[in-house]
Design an enzyme around this catalytic site. Sequence first.
Site, PDB file in Angstrom:
ATOM      1  N   GLY A 265       0.772  -1.229   0.000  1.00 35.77           N
ATOM      2  CA  GLY A 265       0.000   0.000   0.000  1.00 35.77           C
ATOM      3  C   GLY A 265       0.808   1.287   0.000  1.00 35.77           C
ATOM      4  N   ASP A 266       2.136   1.207   0.033  1.00 33.76           N
ATOM      5  CA  ASP A 266       2.946   2.426   0.074  1.00 33.76           C
ATOM      6  C   ASP A 266       4.310   2.182  -0.566  1.00 33.76           C
ATOM      7  OD1 ASP A 266       3.485   5.055   0.610  1.00 33.76           O
ATOM      8  OD2 ASP A 266       3.935   4.778   2.727  1.00 33.76           O
ATOM      9  N   VAL A 267       4.303   1.573  -1.758  1.00 35.92           N
ATOM     10  CA  VAL A 267       5.557   1.293  -2.463  1.00 35.92           C
ATOM     11  C   VAL A 267       6.067   2.599  -3.063  1.00 35.92           C
ATOM     12  CG1 VAL A 267       6.645  -0.016  -4.320  1.00 35.92           C
ATOM     13  CG2 VAL A 267       4.834  -1.073  -2.944  1.00 35.92           C
TER      14      VAL A 267
END
Length: 320
Positions: free
Chosen positions: A92-94
């Site tokens: 969710g936060d690459v």
Amino acid sequence: VIRPWYANNPEFIRRFENEAQLVARLEHPHIVPLYDFWREGDGAYLAMRWMRAGSLEGTLRRGPWSVEAAGRLISQVGAALRVAHRHGISHGDVKPANILLDDEGNAYLSDFGIAADLAFGATNGAQTSSPSYYSPEQLRNEPATPQTDIFGLGLVLFELLSGHHPFPDLAGDELANAFLSQPLPPLPMHLSSIERVILEATAGDPANRYNTIDEFLNAFTGVLVPESRPQELVVDSSIENPYKGLRAFQQTDASDYFGRAALVRKLVDRLGGSRFLALVGPSGSGKSSAVRAGLIPALQEGNLPNSERWFVVEMVPGSH
């Protein structure tokens, strides 16, 4: 350090331990391991391995990477995401700040967003990830999925090859509209074949992106010249053993807990008609597994009125 307004959020409290256990179980050479976690009155904490060489974000300030080096990094991070997705976890936060490096330039995926989906419902404006790396669906307050991670990895690939974010001055609705309505800035001509791969990975509609991380990785390596193809990109076909031996199943093993559906239904029904339920049986008969991997997940799915909002506390008898 997870800040107090998340750590004391009731929804976060309900989910923190279970989600931290899920992340702690992710064992892969390119995932920064989670060693410990705990929560107390003024915050929650995650203890992870310290990576001395910093993050990808720091190296990009010096300019773009070569295609060969970029391919190696994308293959390493993609392999880490493959394992996470297999466990039902979307990062969710690459983004470059969450890809850490060792002294040899190997990549390690860090900072799985345990609190990320709480951020979009926060009333104080706090956010856990960088707005310039939000996917359009995240900006619509939708949960992260594997396609969200493919989107993030596509942006990382663009930044590796260009040295900059495709829309560095946009955020919020403007950023979402850019991804939905206009193409990415062009890469140099010799990278045009890779550009097509990036465009599909970062499509505004998740349904138009690659279905899996392996599809993305295979498409990427398929357009590279043979000498630039990273050797690490081999599909991981290892099979996870669902059997626990003498260990009890935990909440995170619910998807592997088979053959006790009738017992779980009976426990839920009995608990629905009483405020107290005792589960009694000989040592090793499966009591802990039935509660942790059967009853608690069933309650968290809302099988009793409002049970998805109950708090779960585990206590062990002792002198105190």
